[in-house]
Write a protein that holds these residues in place. Structure first.
Motif, mmCIF file in Angstrom:
data_model
loop_
_atom_site.group_PDB
_atom_site.id
_atom_site.type_symbol
_atom_site.label_atom_id
_atom_site.label_comp_id
_atom_site.label_asym_id
_atom_site.label_seq_id
_atom_site.Cartn_x
_atom_site.Cartn_y
_atom_site.Cartn_z
ATOM 1 N N UNK A 140 -56.206 55.600 24.349
ATOM 2 C CA UNK A 140 -55.742 56.872 23.779
ATOM 3 C C UNK A 140 -56.144 56.919 22.308
ATOM 4 N N UNK A 141 -57.417 57.272 22.084
ATOM 5 C CA UNK A 141 -57.959 57.217 20.722
ATOM 6 C C UNK A 141 -57.631 58.462 19.911
ATOM 7 N N UNK A 142 -57.115 59.487 20.569
ATOM 8 C CA UNK A 142 -56.704 60.693 19.841
ATOM 9 C C UNK A 142 -55.603 61.413 20.612
ATOM 10 N N UNK A 143 -54.893 62.276 19.919
ATOM 11 C CA UNK A 143 -53.837 63.061 20.557
ATOM 12 C C UNK A 143 -54.454 64.065 21.524
ATOM 13 N N UNK A 144 -53.830 64.207 22.679
ATOM 14 C CA UNK A 144 -54.349 65.121 23.700
ATOM 15 C C UNK A 144 -53.243 66.058 24.173
ATOM 16 N N UNK B 177 -49.874 65.453 28.299
ATOM 17 C CA UNK B 177 -50.641 65.024 27.147
ATOM 18 C C UNK B 177 -50.177 63.678 26.635
ATOM 19 N N UNK B 178 -50.783 63.211 25.556
ATOM 20 C CA UNK B 178 -50.344 61.942 24.980
ATOM 21 C C UNK B 178 -50.639 61.911 23.494
ATOM 22 N N UNK B 179 -49.925 61.045 22.822
ATOM 23 C CA UNK B 179 -50.142 60.841 21.394
ATOM 24 C C UNK B 179 -51.200 59.760 21.191
ATOM 25 N N UNK B 180 -51.841 59.798 20.080
ATOM 26 C CA UNK B 180 -52.833 58.789 19.735
ATOM 27 C C UNK B 180 -52.168 57.410 19.743
ATOM 28 N N UNK B 181 -52.789 56.460 20.441
ATOM 29 C CA UNK B 181 -52.268 55.102 20.496
ATOM 30 C C UNK B 181 -51.158 54.895 21.503
ATOM 31 N N UNK B 182 -50.878 55.918 22.339
ATOM 32 C CA UNK B 182 -49.787 55.790 23.317
ATOM 33 C C UNK B 182 -50.087 54.713 24.355
ATOM 34 N N UNK B 183 -51.370 54.485 24.632
ATOM 35 C CA UNK B 183 -51.779 53.446 25.571
ATOM 36 C C UNK B 183 -53.228 53.088 25.264
ATOM 37 N N UNK C 24 -38.824 72.362 27.462
ATOM 38 C CA UNK C 24 -39.395 71.442 26.494
ATOM 39 C C UNK C 24 -39.767 70.125 27.166
ATOM 40 N N UNK C 25 -40.650 69.367 26.508
ATOM 41 C CA UNK C 25 -41.095 68.089 27.040
ATOM 42 C C UNK C 25 -41.591 67.221 25.886
ATOM 43 N N UNK C 26 -41.852 65.968 26.198
ATOM 44 C CA UNK C 26 -42.423 65.037 25.229
ATOM 45 C C UNK C 26 -43.795 64.609 25.725
ATOM 46 N N UNK C 27 -44.767 64.558 24.839
ATOM 47 C CA UNK C 27 -46.039 63.964 25.205
ATOM 48 C C UNK C 27 -45.816 62.482 25.497
ATOM 49 N N UNK C 28 -46.709 61.882 26.271
ATOM 50 C CA UNK C 28 -46.628 60.448 26.530
ATOM 51 C C UNK C 28 -46.763 59.720 25.186
ATOM 52 N N UNK C 29 -45.759 58.913 24.871
ATOM 53 C CA UNK C 29 -45.749 58.209 23.592
ATOM 54 C C UNK C 29 -45.236 59.053 22.445
ATOM 55 N N UNK D 78 -49.946 57.526 36.118
ATOM 56 C CA UNK D 78 -50.225 57.481 34.682
ATOM 57 C C UNK D 78 -51.182 58.587 34.264
ATOM 58 N N UNK D 79 -52.242 58.785 35.036
ATOM 59 C CA UNK D 79 -53.211 59.832 34.709
ATOM 60 C C UNK D 79 -52.610 61.217 34.871
ATOM 61 N N UNK D 80 -51.785 61.399 35.896
ATOM 62 C CA UNK D 80 -51.155 62.699 36.112
ATOM 63 C C UNK D 80 -50.195 63.023 34.974
#
Length: 253
Positions: free
Chosen positions: A126-130, A117-123, A166-171, A109-111
C-alpha cells in the motif's frame, strides 16, 4: 504532503491553503467517479415480452422516486446486473455515479480494499492512499453482485455504512461520510445462507427493503424469440455472415 507554510505563519493564509487542498481532493474524487460514469453505456434497455418481465419493469417504474436499497435474486444469467443499471438510470440518482463489483471474484482482503479503500502503509504494497468504491460512489449507486459470497466480517462493515452512512478506510482512523444507494444481487437462497450463519440477517433486512426476483428464461419462454433476434443482430455487426434470421422450426419451443 500537499503544501507547506513557513513560521511565523498567517492564519488567513493557512485557512486559504487548507480550503484549496480540500477543493483539490474533492475534484479528484469527482473526476474518478465521472471517468467510471461516462465510460458506461447509459442507454440501457431490456427485452420484456413476457408478463413476468413486464411486471418487473412496472415495479421499477413505480420506485423511480424512491431511494430504497434493493435486493435482486434469481439464477445466474437472468439479467440482474442489467436490471441494476435500469434501476439506477431511471432513478433520481441517474446523473450520479453507478459503480459495480462482483463480491465472488476477490479475496476478503482485496474486496475490503476495493470497497473501502486503504491508507498509505496499511499493508505491504500500500504505497499510497486509495479511495474505495463506496467513497467514489458517493451520491450515486453501488451494485454489489453475488453479495452472499462476502465474508461476515465485511458484511458487518457494509452494515455500518448502510446504517450510519460512514466507514473507515483499511488502516484508517478517521470516519468518512457517504450517501450511497445499494443494489445487491445473489443467485443463492439467502434464507438458507442466514440459517447456516453465512449471511447476516440484519444486513439482509437492510438490503432487502425491496426484493425483486427475476425468473429464469425457461419460465418466460415468450422472451426467447425476441432475445434471439436481438443477439443475432448484435453479433452480425461484427461478422461477415449474411444470416437474415432463424428458421421457424429452430424457434419452436
Amino acid at each position: 504532503a500537499y503544501d507547506y507554510i513557513t513560521k511565523p505563519f498567517d492564519l488567513d493564509e493557512l485557512v486559504i491553503k487548507v480550503k484549496k487542498i480540500s477543493e483539490k481532493k474533492k475534484l479528484k474524487k469527482e473526476n474518478t467517479a465521472l471517468r467510471a460514469f461516462f465510460g458506461m453505456n447509459k442507454k440501457v434497455s431490456i427485452i420484456a415480452k413476457s408478463e413476468s418481465m413486464k411486471e418487473i419493469l412496472r415495479l421499477i417504474d413505480g420506485i423511480q422516486d424512491s431511494d430504497c436499497n434493493i435486493l435482486l435474486t434469481g439464477e445466474t444469467g437472468v439479467g440482474k446486473s442489467l436490471l441494476a443499471k435500469i434501476i439506477h438510470f431511471t432513478s433520481r440518482r441517474q446523473d450520479m455515479p453507478f459503480l459495480s463489483i462482483n463480491c465472488a471474484t476477490l479475496t476478503e482482503e482485496l474486496l475490503a480494499s476495493e470497497l473501502f479503500g486503504h491508507e498509505k502503509g496499511a499493508f505491504t504494497g500500500a504505497i499510497r492512499t486509495k479511495q474505495g468504491l463506496v467513497e467514489i460512489a458517493d451520491t450515486g449507486t453501488l451494485f454489489l453482485d453475488e453479495i452472499a459470497e462476502m465474508s461476515t466480517n465485511l458484511q458487518a462493515k457494509l452494515l455500518k455504512v448502510i446504517e450510519e452512512g460512514e466507514f473507515y478506510r483499511v488502516g484508517g482512523t478517521r470516519p468518512i461520510k457517504v450517501d450511497v444507494r445499494f443494489i445487491a444481487a445473489t443467485n443463492q437462497k439467502v434464507r438458507s445462507a442466514i440459517s447456516e450463519g453465512r449471511f447476516r440477517e440484519d444486513l439482509y433486512y437492510r438490503l432487502n427493503v425491496m426484493e425483486i426476483f427475476i425468473p429464469p428464461l425457461r419460465d418466460r419462454k415468450e422472451d426467447i424469440e425476441p432475445l434471439s433476434e436481438y443477439f443475432l443482430k448484435k453479433h452480425l455487426l461484427s461478422s461477415k455472415s449474411r444470416l437474415s434470421g432463424f428458421a421457424g422450426e429452430s424457434l419452436h419451443i
